[in-house]
Design a protein around this motif. Sequence first.
Motif, PDB file in Angstrom:
ATOM      1  N   LEU A 112       3.357   4.276   2.728  1.00 39.09           N
ATOM      2  CA  LEU A 112       4.784   4.565   2.658  1.00 39.09           C
ATOM      3  C   LEU A 112       5.083   5.979   2.181  1.00 39.09           C
ATOM      4  O   LEU A 112       6.057   6.586   2.595  1.00 39.09           O
ATOM      5  CB  LEU A 112       5.469   3.540   1.750  1.00 39.09           C
ATOM      6  CG  LEU A 112       5.266   2.096   2.204  1.00 39.09           C
ATOM      7  CD1 LEU A 112       5.890   1.140   1.202  1.00 39.09           C
ATOM      8  CD2 LEU A 112       5.828   1.858   3.590  1.00 39.09           C
ATOM      9  N   GLU A 113       4.235   6.512   1.310  1.00 40.43           N
ATOM     10  CA  GLU A 113       4.469   7.852   0.763  1.00 40.43           C
ATOM     11  C   GLU A 113       3.985   8.957   1.690  1.00 40.43           C
ATOM     12  O   GLU A 113       4.498  10.057   1.656  1.00 40.43           O
ATOM     13  CB  GLU A 113       3.792   7.984  -0.601  1.00 40.43           C
ATOM     14  CG  GLU A 113       4.425   7.122  -1.672  1.00 40.43           C
ATOM     15  CD  GLU A 113       3.641   7.132  -2.973  1.00 40.43           C
ATOM     16  OE1 GLU A 113       2.625   7.846  -3.074  1.00 40.43           O
ATOM     17  OE2 GLU A 113       4.047   6.407  -3.899  1.00 40.43           O
ATOM     18  N   ASN A 169       0.851  -1.182   0.000  1.00 42.99           N
ATOM     19  CA  ASN A 169       0.000   0.000   0.000  1.00 42.99           C
ATOM     20  C   ASN A 169       0.895   1.243   0.000  1.00 42.99           C
ATOM     21  O   ASN A 169       1.361   1.684   1.041  1.00 42.99           O
ATOM     22  CB  ASN A 169      -0.920  -0.010   1.228  1.00 42.99           C
ATOM     23  CG  ASN A 169      -1.939   1.092   1.181  1.00 42.99           C
ATOM     24  OD1 ASN A 169      -1.741   2.124   0.550  1.00 42.99           O
ATOM     25  ND2 ASN A 169      -3.051   0.888   1.860  1.00 42.99           N
ATOM     26  N   THR A 170       1.094   1.794  -1.191  1.00 48.73           N
ATOM     27  CA  THR A 170       2.015   2.928  -1.300  1.00 48.73           C
ATOM     28  C   THR A 170       1.537   4.158  -0.542  1.00 48.73           C
ATOM     29  O   THR A 170       2.350   4.987  -0.154  1.00 48.73           O
ATOM     30  CB  THR A 170       2.263   3.301  -2.775  1.00 48.73           C
ATOM     31  OG1 THR A 170       1.015   3.572  -3.397  1.00 48.73           O
ATOM     32  CG2 THR A 170       2.991   2.195  -3.511  1.00 48.73           C
ATOM     33  N   ASP A 171       0.223   4.290  -0.314  1.00 46.16           N
ATOM     34  CA  ASP A 171      -0.271   5.431   0.475  1.00 46.16           C
ATOM     35  C   ASP A 171       0.427   5.491   1.829  1.00 46.16           C
ATOM     36  O   ASP A 171       0.820   6.551   2.303  1.00 46.16           O
ATOM     37  CB  ASP A 171      -1.787   5.333   0.713  1.00 46.16           C
ATOM     38  CG  ASP A 171      -2.596   5.669  -0.521  1.00 46.16           C
ATOM     39  OD1 ASP A 171      -2.061   6.359  -1.417  1.00 46.16           O
ATOM     40  OD2 ASP A 171      -3.754   5.248  -0.590  1.00 46.16           O
TER      41      ASP A 171
END
Length: 191
Positions: free
Chosen positions: A161-162, A157-159
Amino acid sequence: MTTNLKKFISRFVTLSDDELDEIAGKFKRKVVKKNGYVLRQGDTCKDFVFVDKGCLRLYYVKDGIEVSVWFAFQPSSAIEVYSFISEKPSDYFMQAIEDSQVLVLPKTELKKIYQSHPKMQEMMRNFWEAVLLDLISRFTALETDTAEKRYRDLLNNTDYLETLPQKYLASFIGVTPTSLSRIRKRIRKDH
């Protein structure tokens, strides 16, 4: 303006465009600045909150340490379930991680919508079921998975990590920031 909200509602129930417009029109837009609060410990959660833009974090404080339990990324709901349903004061804080725009519907308005649009009861039942399944999944992961597995699951889930600072990620998976650094190093060495 409320396109994301209408899509969100439509995930849980089928309504006509007119019904969606009318229901979405009951929500009020609010801007929450970074580090601003939607809910504070001791307050009662009286609103159904939809994150149209930004990210909110639900957390509690134990022994002076903030423990993140949930994140609401756009476009999704942000609600302190226990307080909202029981109408009792919350043990949690709900805070904006970044400048955010939310759409707010007071519980009193939601109850009126149930009368004018009975299908919204179905929507909320389906929504609560999804919330319950997510909570059980999260609880099970905290009890049975290693911290490294919980972190690896977040990598999908890139949300997370970003958007999230490392200290929030660490508390979310149940470790200290130092332990999370070690996990990240180990994973980088494996690749």
